[in-house]
Design a protein around this motif. Sequence first.
Motif, short mmCIF file in Angstrom:
data_model
loop_
_atom_site.label_atom_id
_atom_site.label_comp_id
_atom_site.label_asym_id
_atom_site.label_seq_id
_atom_site.Cartn_x
_atom_site.Cartn_y
_atom_site.Cartn_z
N GLY A 391 40.87 46.93 34.68
CA GLY A 391 40.01 46.85 35.73
C GLY A 391 39.78 45.55 36.68
O GLY A 391 39.40 45.45 37.56
N TYR A 392 39.89 44.25 35.83
CA TYR A 392 39.67 43.03 36.22
C TYR A 392 41.07 42.09 36.10
O TYR A 392 41.29 41.48 37.20
N ALA A 393 41.74 42.10 35.25
CA ALA A 393 43.02 41.30 34.99
C ALA A 393 44.21 41.93 35.77
O ALA A 393 43.87 43.01 36.23
N PRO A 394 44.89 41.12 36.21
CA PRO A 394 45.11 39.67 36.11
C PRO A 394 44.63 38.77 37.43
O PRO A 394 45.17 37.56 37.31
N ASN A 395 43.91 39.36 38.10
CA ASN A 395 43.51 38.43 39.20
C ASN A 395 42.19 37.68 39.04
O ASN A 395 41.37 37.77 38.21
N TYR A 396 42.47 36.44 39.63
CA TYR A 396 41.12 35.45 39.96
C TYR A 396 41.19 35.15 41.16
O TYR A 396 41.81 34.15 41.68
N LEU A 397 40.25 35.90 42.02
CA LEU A 397 40.39 35.68 43.45
C LEU A 397 39.21 34.45 43.89
O LEU A 397 39.17 33.99 45.12
N ASN A 398 38.15 34.02 43.08
CA ASN A 398 37.10 33.26 43.50
C ASN A 398 37.48 31.64 43.49
O ASN A 398 36.74 31.10 42.93
#
Length: 751
Positions: A391-398
């Motif tokens: 649900g969270y991985a593998p993005n990091y948008l911040n």
Amino acid sequence: MLKTYKISITGQVQGVGFRPYVYALSSQFNLKGTVSNNEQGVVIYISGKKDTVECFYQKLITSPPPVSKIKNHTFKEIKTIYFNDFKIIPSKKNGHLNLPLTPDFAICNDCKKELENNKNKRYHYPFTTCVNCGPRWAITQTFPFERNNTSIEKFKMCKTCLEEYTNPLNRRFHSQTNSCKTCGIQLELYNNKRELISISKHNIFHEIAQLLSKGKIIAIKNTSGYLLCCHAENSEVIQKLRIKKHRPNKPFAVLYPSLKKLQNEIQLNAQQLQSLTSTERPINIISLKNYTGKLALTEIAPKLNQLGVMLPYTGILQLLANELSFPIIATSGNIHGSPIISNNTEAFEKLKNVADYFLQHNLTIEHPQDDSVVKFSTTFKQEVLFRRSRGYAPNYLNTSLNSKEKILAMGAHLKSTITFYPNENLYVSQYLGVLDNFEVYNRFCKTSNNFMQLFEQQPNVILVDKHPLYQSTQYGKELAEKLNSKAVEIQHHKAHFTAILGEHNLFEEKVLGVIFDGTGYGNDANIWGGEFFNYENNTIKRIGQLENFDWLFGDKMATEPRVSLFAISPKEMLPFLKQKFTLNELNNYTNLKSKNKLKTSSVGRLFDAVASLLNIADFNSYEGEAAILLENSISSYNLKKCKLYCKTNSTGFSGKEIITNCYNDLKNGNTNEQIICNFLYTLASTILNFATKKDYKKIAFSGGVFQNTTLIDMLYELASKEIKLYFHKNLSPNDENISFGQLMYYLHINN
């Protein structure tokens, strides 16, 4: 006069129904053009009157599809192009992938209703999805996110699914995961002898519910990996699962069949309710205060007054839930310490002595993921990610970065993740596990290679922890040599600090870093874990610490809290320690302590020592058990009744002083609860006093100790209005953030 414009959108915009949404919006504004995916995101060419196109653009960026996240957008006029209509056109690959990947989304309410509607073609079809929900990262082979780049490609859409896919008015217009019972994924139920159970697909979940009610253990292949499930009100089967899974005490997660049943048994606050029903749908750790249900709590969460709960997040789990009148255990399908299993053959081989039955399907899972775990602090509702995965991985948008180097960060050892920076975006893998386990190590290596293959990029810089014996460090250095890349070592706690600096973009500030955890290889070759750092002008300096004490027996300190108590205790406590050690052990340990040169500043081990002192835990059966039981031993606190156990000085504080005063209070008859409150109050006060003495207005926190939500609440309550506190929100405070922190350190720090 008609003009043509190019609109480029980057962010989480593929696999989220963005193109169908643009198509529908263009119809509302009566505009013509095209929309397609590319390596950067979504590109739109559109013709019309300037005012109309600008209104279209504003509506698009201010009200995008519900599960999309726009990072950047551009709008510019180009040479006029004449279009006959508006079309979604196939993606063209013209370069390397340069966009956020798409995480898995929990089943949406529309699809959930279809599962339960016997007049709908997807009635009881477990893999019902649409543009707003379903697996994404779990089935991704390559990008852009098109059906032919996923493992669902082998299931060719039937005529009616294809009609939905091509109908602009349908919710499944260009839904890449579209399928139905006619053309889609097939379920089968086996016993643990690999014998197929003959049963109609319509009745399969009713049968599984019956088996669960009879005390059977079922290995269920979900869309992100296997779950081991059993009746959560049956103490006997839960204990049986513990023995077979080799997991004696670590708490199990509980899947409730409905929100209504959950709320009937457990009190939820607004933040927990929102989290439990979000598109991420993580496990929430919730207090059992006022619990009214029939769960076998002693077996599910031994010695704990909190419980990890979740709601169904896939069609498979929802259909099972519809047949259940009771909650079930839903724990990762593995033997304790190994990675979650996703392959059918492997599941039979490794879980045949654990599960009685196997519910399997023929969809290949490319990226297995554990369920994510969160907890909210009681008073200030601070969200803490305990595990960042499905649900969270593998993005990091911040974040926004600007480096031409391709960088791969290998992370730590205990809670390993990988961070890759191959383009303008940043990617942080799902939680992988402890690298001591050979299978976890293999998945760690495979994930590294998958990232490089997916982005068709090799790193020219590889970042590793300074600890020479970490498997991640050794593999990173070997990979750097193989790829002729530069290998850079970064100290563990400085990586923690830059992780929180990077998450809140504090690189233009003067910040006090408070990094408290269990272990990390220090620059002085000692074991760090209770550090104060100064950050300013792209430089980090260690300015304080928990006063060093003896580090004995290496990893044994992490598994035996009694050893931490022995290491930090003054000589006056020797009579008390005799109850925890044999005479032979005491003699040997005392002799070793007199000759020992390796020191530690670990606050994690200080927690262990307090837990052992109070007879809460002398041995850990899972990582952090003593610290979890310690926090669990208090129901509330009153700061006005708390007292300090040590003084703050210019270089930090003394753990030996804390243990001595804890011991004195114990001898004087104080309760465990009050001593623990005093201990946590001391830590919070020490941090804030240290900041005040050195005139800091901003404090950033990282390290596994800050999974203690009571400590977080105390810090908020004690901090003056002039001091700003920063905690992790998008990453876990534990070692999962090390890979991200290594990258932030490399890009921002000069020393």
